[in-house]
Design an enzyme around this catalytic site. Structure first.
Site, PDB file in Angstrom:
ATOM      1  N   SER A  64       0.811  -1.217   0.000  1.00  0.00           N
ATOM      2  CA  SER A  64       0.000   0.000   0.000  1.00  0.00           C
ATOM      3  C   SER A  64       0.841   1.264   0.000  1.00  0.00           C
ATOM      4  CB  SER A  64      -0.938   0.014   1.215  1.00  0.00           C
ATOM      5  OG  SER A  64      -1.766  -1.103   1.219  1.00  0.00           O
ATOM      6  N   HIS A 100       1.261   4.636   4.861  1.00  0.00           N
ATOM      7  CA  HIS A 100       0.416   5.142   3.777  1.00  0.00           C
ATOM      8  C   HIS A 100       0.618   6.642   3.569  1.00  0.00           C
ATOM      9  CE1 HIS A 100      -2.597   1.640   4.681  1.00  0.00           C
ATOM     10  NE2 HIS A 100      -1.440   1.225   4.186  1.00  0.00           N
TER      11      HIS A 100
END
Length: 278
Positions: free
Chosen positions: A204, A257
């Site tokens: 991610s 992230h």
């Protein structure tokens, strides 16, 4: 009439002709053993059409061409649209470069090995404590990016990786994608470790690097080859924000992230600046 190009995929040829028609460049299609020839009716507009030909050759599967065909809705009865048509699997491979596919295969294999019970996580997870950060197992800064814990986690990341990684690799080359992969794994992984500890994994953060990079580079160069719609960028911003809110659970690598998105934006801004001064 002026011949513009020959395309071996009849559907692509029709989409391109429809797109030119939407811009006032009327075209005719003829079919032969060598493929579908696109002819420009108005030879006084050859220069304008050749610009569009160059853009088409760089990104023949861009949505603008399919959208033009949907709006036109006038297939040519003289054309066999099965000629040279790429299957879904062929289009999948065309979009992705070798590094894009290699990373996807690696993630799938590691997930499969974990699924059958092998302790892959112990060998590839981040360093367990601060004292081992300077150890010789340097791969642990990178390898957590290839570890996924649920099928949905894996599929979500690989879809984004295929779309964005394939785009970057086709336009800028494997070396640029490799750099973004390594930086986008190592730095966010370290940030996540310093905030939350070593128990995390997934692609991610690298995906967020690619989102930020492609979007920023597109903003710096609106006419460039790499573009990401504002809607997709906003989707990722909202996704990161929801992660911090706790609505998606407490086991998300939110710091990774966010840091990945910031790294991508900075990298895109720096590359855009270099292109501007080149």
């Amino acid at each position: 009439m002026k011949q513009l190009l020959v395309i071996n995929d009849a559907r692509l040829a029709q989409s391109f002709a429809d797109y030119l028609g939407s811009r006032g460049l009327h075209c005719e299609l003829t079919q032969s053993e060598t493929g579908i020839t696109v002819w420009l009716a108005d030879e006084s507009r050859v220069a304008e059409a050749e610009v569009e030909v160059k853009r088409f050759l760089k990104e023949p599967f861009h949505p603008r061409y399919a959208e033009a065909s949907w709006q036109s809705g006038t297939p040519n009865q003289r054309i066999d649209y099965q000629a040279g048509h790429h299957s879904l699997s062929a289009q999948f491979l065309i979009h992705a470069g070798p590094l894009t596919l290699l990373v996807m295969l690696l993630c799938l294999c590691l997930f499969g090995l974990q699924f059958i019970g092998l302790d892959i996580y112990a060998a590839l997870s981040f360093h367990p404590d601060l004292q081992q950060l300077t150890g010789w197992q340097i791969w642990r800064f990178i390898t957590p990016a290839f570890l996924h814990f649920t099928p949905l986690h894996l599929i979500f990341n690989l879809m984004w990786w295929w779309y964005l990684g394939g785009m970057v690799e086709r336009k800028l080359g494997s070396s640029k994608l490799l750099l973004l992969l390594l930086v986008g794994a190592a730095i966010p992984n370290l940030c996540e470790f310093l905030v939350s500890g070593p128990d995390f994994g997934g692609l991610s953060a690298v995906v967020n690097v690619l989102v930020g990079y492609v979007w920023m580079l597109g903003k710096r160069h609106p006419d460039g080859e790499l573009q990401l719609p504002d809607g997709l960028f906003m989707f990722m911003l909202v996704w990161v924000a929801i992660g911090f809110s706790g609505l998606l659970g407490s086991n998300l690598a939110n710091t990774a992230h966010l840091s990945g998105l910031v790294i991508g934006l900075l990298h895109g801004w720096l590359d855009g600046r270099r292109h501007a001064t080149a």
